[in-house]
Design a protein around this motif. Structure first.
Motif, PDB file in Angstrom:
ATOM      1  N   UNK A  70       0.813  -1.217   0.000  1.00 50.13           N
ATOM      2  CA  UNK A  70       0.000   0.000   0.000  1.00 50.13           C
ATOM      3  C   UNK A  70       0.845   1.266   0.000  1.00 50.13           C
ATOM      4  N   UNK A  71       2.117   1.176   0.391  1.00 51.64           N
ATOM      5  CA  UNK A  71       2.952   2.377   0.413  1.00 51.64           C
ATOM      6  C   UNK A  71       4.186   2.198  -0.464  1.00 51.64           C
ATOM      7  N   UNK A  72       4.690   3.319  -0.977  1.00 61.06           N
ATOM      8  CA  UNK A  72       5.894   3.296  -1.800  1.00 61.06           C
ATOM      9  C   UNK A  72       7.088   2.805  -0.992  1.00 61.06           C
ATOM     10  N   UNK A  73       7.210   3.285   0.247  1.00 59.03           N
ATOM     11  CA  UNK A  73       8.346   2.908   1.087  1.00 59.03           C
ATOM     12  C   UNK A  73       8.375   1.409   1.359  1.00 59.03           C
ATOM     13  N   UNK A  74       7.217   0.840   1.623  1.00 57.05           N
ATOM     14  CA  UNK A  74       7.137  -0.594   1.875  1.00 57.05           C
ATOM     15  C   UNK A  74       7.511  -1.382   0.619  1.00 57.05           C
ATOM     16  N   UNK A  75       7.030  -0.944  -0.533  1.00 58.16           N
ATOM     17  CA  UNK A  75       7.355  -1.615  -1.796  1.00 58.16           C
ATOM     18  C   UNK A  75       8.857  -1.553  -2.061  1.00 58.16           C
ATOM     19  N   UNK A  76       9.464  -0.394  -1.834  1.00 55.56           N
ATOM     20  CA  UNK A  76      10.912  -0.255  -2.047  1.00 55.56           C
ATOM     21  C   UNK A  76      11.694  -1.153  -1.094  1.00 55.56           C
ATOM     22  N   UNK A  77      11.318  -1.160   0.164  1.00 55.74           N
ATOM     23  CA  UNK A  77      12.017  -1.955   1.166  1.00 55.74           C
ATOM     24  C   UNK A  77      11.980  -3.446   0.825  1.00 55.74           C
ATOM     25  N   UNK A  78      10.807  -3.945   0.470  1.00 52.77           N
ATOM     26  CA  UNK A  78      10.673  -5.358   0.135  1.00 52.77           C
ATOM     27  C   UNK A  78      11.368  -5.689  -1.184  1.00 52.77           C
ATOM     28  N   UNK A  79      11.410  -4.738  -2.123  1.00 56.95           N
ATOM     29  CA  UNK A  79      12.110  -4.966  -3.389  1.00 56.95           C
ATOM     30  C   UNK A  79      13.603  -5.139  -3.143  1.00 56.95           C
ATOM     31  N   UNK A  80      14.186  -4.291  -2.305  1.00 55.80           N
ATOM     32  CA  UNK A  80      15.609  -4.419  -1.994  1.00 55.80           C
ATOM     33  C   UNK A  80      15.888  -5.747  -1.290  1.00 55.80           C
ATOM     34  N   UNK A  81      15.001  -6.159  -0.390  1.00 56.35           N
ATOM     35  CA  UNK A  81      15.161  -7.446   0.295  1.00 56.35           C
ATOM     36  C   UNK A  81      15.079  -8.606  -0.694  1.00 56.35           C
ATOM     37  N   UNK A  82      14.150  -8.535  -1.647  1.00 51.99           N
ATOM     38  CA  UNK A  82      14.012  -9.594  -2.658  1.00 51.99           C
ATOM     39  C   UNK A  82      15.256  -9.636  -3.543  1.00 51.99           C
ATOM     40  N   UNK A  83      15.810  -8.484  -3.872  1.00 47.21           N
ATOM     41  CA  UNK A  83      17.040  -8.437  -4.655  1.00 47.21           C
ATOM     42  C   UNK A  83      18.187  -9.125  -3.930  1.00 47.21           C
ATOM     43  N   UNK A  84      18.330  -8.881  -2.628  1.00 44.60           N
ATOM     44  CA  UNK A  84      19.363  -9.553  -1.834  1.00 44.60           C
ATOM     45  C   UNK A  84      19.157 -11.069  -1.842  1.00 44.60           C
ATOM     46  N   UNK A  85      17.898 -11.491  -1.721  1.00 43.89           N
ATOM     47  CA  UNK A  85      17.587 -12.924  -1.732  1.00 43.89           C
ATOM     48  C   UNK A  85      17.967 -13.553  -3.073  1.00 43.89           C
ATOM     49  N   UNK A  86      17.643 -12.891  -4.169  1.00 45.77           N
ATOM     50  CA  UNK A  86      17.978 -13.407  -5.506  1.00 45.77           C
ATOM     51  C   UNK A  86      19.495 -13.539  -5.651  1.00 45.77           C
ATOM     52  N   UNK A  87      20.235 -12.535  -5.183  1.00 49.30           N
ATOM     53  CA  UNK A  87      21.702 -12.574  -5.267  1.00 49.30           C
ATOM     54  C   UNK A  87      22.248 -13.716  -4.421  1.00 49.30           C
ATOM     55  N   UNK A  88      21.728 -13.882  -3.214  1.00 48.41           N
ATOM     56  CA  UNK A  88      22.191 -14.964  -2.335  1.00 48.41           C
ATOM     57  C   UNK A  88      21.931 -16.335  -2.960  1.00 48.41           C
ATOM     58  N   UNK A  89      20.803 -16.491  -3.623  1.00 48.77           N
ATOM     59  CA  UNK A  89      20.433 -17.788  -4.198  1.00 48.77           C
ATOM     60  C   UNK A  89      21.112 -18.071  -5.535  1.00 48.77           C
ATOM     61  N   UNK A  90      21.286 -17.026  -6.377  1.00 52.64           N
ATOM     62  CA  UNK A  90      21.729 -17.261  -7.745  1.00 52.64           C
ATOM     63  C   UNK A  90      23.073 -16.634  -8.102  1.00 52.64           C
ATOM     64  N   UNK A  91      23.486 -15.596  -7.403  1.00 51.74           N
ATOM     65  CA  UNK A  91      24.740 -14.927  -7.735  1.00 51.74           C
ATOM     66  C   UNK A  91      24.737 -14.443  -9.176  1.00 51.74           C
ATOM     67  N   UNK A  92      25.889 -14.545  -9.844  1.00 57.11           N
ATOM     68  CA  UNK A  92      26.003 -14.076 -11.232  1.00 57.11           C
ATOM     69  C   UNK A  92      25.197 -14.920 -12.208  1.00 57.11           C
ATOM     70  N   UNK A  93      24.770 -16.100 -11.796  1.00 55.27           N
ATOM     71  CA  UNK A  93      23.972 -16.960 -12.674  1.00 55.27           C
ATOM     72  C   UNK A  93      22.659 -16.294 -13.062  1.00 55.27           C
ATOM     73  N   UNK A  94      22.232 -15.306 -12.294  1.00 57.60           N
ATOM     74  CA  UNK A  94      20.986 -14.598 -12.605  1.00 57.60           C
ATOM     75  C   UNK A  94      21.058 -13.946 -13.993  1.00 57.60           C
ATOM     76  N   UNK A  95      22.267 -13.620 -14.448  1.00 62.64           N
ATOM     77  CA  UNK A  95      22.428 -12.967 -15.746  1.00 62.64           C
ATOM     78  C   UNK A  95      22.478 -13.955 -16.909  1.00 62.64           C
ATOM     79  N   UNK A  96      22.657 -15.243 -16.632  1.00 64.63           N
ATOM     80  CA  UNK A  96      22.787 -16.219 -17.715  1.00 64.63           C
ATOM     81  C   UNK A  96      21.484 -16.941 -18.032  1.00 64.63           C
ATOM     82  N   UNK A  97      20.428 -16.638 -17.293  1.00 67.19           N
ATOM     83  CA  UNK A  97      19.153 -17.291 -17.536  1.00 67.19           C
ATOM     84  C   UNK A  97      18.497 -16.722 -18.782  1.00 67.19           C
ATOM     85  N   UNK A  98      17.902 -17.579 -19.542  1.00 72.67           N
ATOM     86  CA  UNK A  98      17.114 -17.093 -20.679  1.00 72.67           C
ATOM     87  C   UNK A  98      15.672 -17.557 -20.474  1.00 72.67           C
ATOM     88  N   UNK A  99      14.747 -16.648 -20.559  1.00 73.43           N
ATOM     89  CA  UNK A  99      13.334 -16.942 -20.346  1.00 73.43           C
ATOM     90  C   UNK A  99      12.574 -16.642 -21.602  1.00 73.43           C
TER      91      UNK A  99
END
Length: 104
Positions: A70-99
């Protein structure tokens, strides 16, 4: 901005809204995570990007999730957290995926 441009669009964006739309960024483990605002009705959907220079080229991975806030601040905060999670799980492999994934 004129009354008609506000109603029908066009012209320059409000500079404060333009700055807010680019969102904050965070450096994490050599990656840059950027939060962006993705309006979804009266809410904001989780949306951002992950960037890193790899071999002299800046690689970028955009991500959008179904989560809404419901708020911009909450959306930004959770987006940064999700980005950290993606990096922790996939590292540089995130750039080699083709969808979408190609069938064998």
């Amino acid at each position: 901005m004129s009354f008609w441009k506000k109603i029908f669009g066009g012209g320059d964006e409000d500079s404060s809204e333009s700055a807010a739309a680019s969102g904050p960024h965070e450096e994490y483990k050599g990656f840059t995570i950027r939060a962006s605002l993705l309006p979804a009705g009266s809410e904001y959907q989780l949306s951002g990007s992950i960037e890193k220079e790899v071999g002299g080229t800046v690689k970028r991975h955009d991500f959008v999730r179904a989560d809404r806030f419901s708020s911009k601040d909450e959306a930004r905060s959770f987006t940064l957290a999700k980005g950290r999670q993606i990096i922790d799980e996939q590292g540089e492999a995130v750039f080699s995926q083709s969808w979408p994934a190609k069938p064998n």
